[in-house]
Design an enzyme around this catalytic site. Sequence first.
Site, PDB file in Angstrom:
ATOM      1  N   ASP A  98     -45.453 -45.651  33.076  1.00 36.04           N
ATOM      2  CA  ASP A  98     -45.740 -44.271  33.434  1.00 36.04           C
ATOM      3  C   ASP A  98     -47.049 -43.870  32.767  1.00 36.04           C
ATOM      4  OD1 ASP A  98     -45.100 -41.676  34.528  1.00 36.04           O
ATOM      5  OD2 ASP A  98     -43.002 -42.256  34.323  1.00 36.04           O
ATOM      6  N   ASP A 198     -48.215 -39.720  36.573  1.00 39.93           N
ATOM      7  CA  ASP A 198     -47.537 -38.428  36.503  1.00 39.93           C
ATOM      8  C   ASP A 198     -48.471 -37.299  36.959  1.00 39.93           C
ATOM      9  OD1 ASP A 198     -45.137 -36.942  35.504  1.00 39.93           O
ATOM     10  OD2 ASP A 198     -46.597 -36.078  34.124  1.00 39.93           O
ATOM     11  N   GLU A 240     -47.930 -39.485  41.508  1.00 37.69           N
ATOM     12  CA  GLU A 240     -47.027 -38.365  41.767  1.00 37.69           C
ATOM     13  C   GLU A 240     -47.894 -37.189  42.213  1.00 37.69           C
ATOM     14  OE1 GLU A 240     -43.510 -35.763  39.581  1.00 37.69           O
ATOM     15  OE2 GLU A 240     -45.310 -36.316  38.454  1.00 37.69           O
ATOM     16  N   HIS A 314     -35.973 -39.543  38.181  1.00 39.27           N
ATOM     17  CA  HIS A 314     -35.485 -38.850  36.978  1.00 39.27           C
ATOM     18  C   HIS A 314     -35.574 -37.334  37.091  1.00 39.27           C
ATOM     19  CE1 HIS A 314     -39.791 -39.000  36.564  1.00 39.27           C
ATOM     20  NE2 HIS A 314     -39.745 -38.118  35.582  1.00 39.27           N
ATOM     21  N   ASP A 315     -36.282 -36.830  38.109  1.00 41.01           N
ATOM     22  CA  ASP A 315     -36.428 -35.384  38.293  1.00 41.01           C
ATOM     23  C   ASP A 315     -35.567 -34.835  39.427  1.00 41.01           C
ATOM     24  OD1 ASP A 315     -38.272 -34.966  36.259  1.00 41.01           O
ATOM     25  OD2 ASP A 315     -40.003 -35.349  37.555  1.00 41.01           O
TER      26      ASP A 315
END
Length: 545
Positions: A98, A198, A240, A314-315
């Site tokens: 990440d 991210d 993302e 994860h979100d």
Amino acid sequence: MEKAWWHKSTIYQIYPRSFNDSNGDGIGDIPGIIEKLDYLELLGIDIIWLSPVYQSPNDDNGYDISNYYEIMPDFGTLEDMEKLIEEAKKRDIHIMMDLVINHTSDEHAWFEESRKSKDNPYRDYYIWRESGDGPPSDIQSVFSGSAWEWDEQTGEYYFHLFSKKQPDLNLHNPEVREHLYKMMNYWLDKGVSGFRMDVIDLIGKEIDEKVLTDGPRLHEYLQEMNEKVLSHYPTVTVGETPSATPETAKLYTGKGRNELDMVFTFQHMSLDERAGEGKWALKELDFPELKRVLSEWQTSLFQKGWNSLYWNNHDQPRIVSRWGNDQEYRIVSAKMLATVLHMMQGTPFVYQGEEIGMTNSNWDDITQYRDIETINYFHEKKTEGVPEGEIMKSIRTKGRDNARTPFQWNDDTHGGFTEGNPWIEVNSNYKKINAKQAIKDQDSIFHHYQKLIALRKRLDILVYGEYELLLGDHPEIMAYTRKWEDQTLLVVANFYGGNPEFHLPEAADDSHAKMLISNYSDTSERPSDINSLRPYEAIVYLLGK
């Protein structure tokens, strides 16, 4: 289309804190991941996307990084990370890290220097503004409240689009970018194979113009990153990009653009919320719109870019609880959702636990939750006088902790995740839903995912075939074809619990049909024999000579 090494790959996201605890402290760790590499090899995945394991005070579960070169002690050591890369490589599994470069922790050395004085050499690494009376603008934080935080020491505000402990970096400063490229090179030299980036669409922001996403220099910075870092390694990257549309995705991923390999679209993930009100404002899924959005991405990027395919991360809440049926039809609906996604063009992402049909946690008490976004939302709405029952309904449905409950390995205490007390409760259904049981049962969701992943490796039509939506307005059925050379792949899925009629389109020739995969054990070998679909039924046929 120019072929890439990762085109036939399936990516598996690990949220380290919740995956597997090796030392009994209740927190998942890197040695715990190493212990489970054989499980991932059995599933058949090719790449692990590892959520942040860097040094962090853990205000936002590791997305607040205080040192990009060190590992958070909760997760292990740098030597553990090197061993993970090495052990994964032995199993032909790559590691995607990440990359969090929109912001750091307020405990990062750069920010600690930056806040010391207005003429500190690191001052311009972050975004500072004077203001006579209150915050410099009305920009709001994603995690509630103003995006500006007053700093007493120098009498100015700093900008944080997320937590106040996550000050935004100023990427317009070339020194900041050079530091970040050096860090990326460091990890690529260690043997990682790429990055999930991210909120990468924020790095070109122009705060004073209130331009947050898609700033005017965004693509210039991504091309610079590619030139200085990514082009020197055989990497795979995904950005993302909550703001991305199919048109802007071509800018990120198009041939000759030299930016990223793919992006995460959020368009399909917002179809069960009231427009413009945010994720907590619940409404029923608009199913025809879901088909339209997914199809637009499939057709727009065909031979012009590359799609990422996902339901979970994860979100996001668990997809089987969100758009499947996590009770009576948990197994068939989880398989249906997987089939619909994995038969499309792009790179599928599997989030830990998705492959065994893990469900939302459904907790009633806010003290059971750990996520800063969820907790802030709860207190904000309580202050506004919203009834607690209404607030908790939104949290149970959409809260990020639904995805963060510990992985359910077996029916031992805490699902085999830890011998200690887990940092967050294990879902109470772990005795029924766990990996040990799933591996043993040949008809399980796990084995269905295993087959889908294997089909992608074997069939070029799955990787490169052209997509066409069928029955676009049908209120219950998702159907589409993929075409490649002289073959046609037909995917038919009932998204709901009824029994809708289905008839093979007249133009389709199923005289040489082969049934590739189904979520029922007694499916007809020929699609022309089907008159109606069973609840959540999903079938894939290969038509051709």
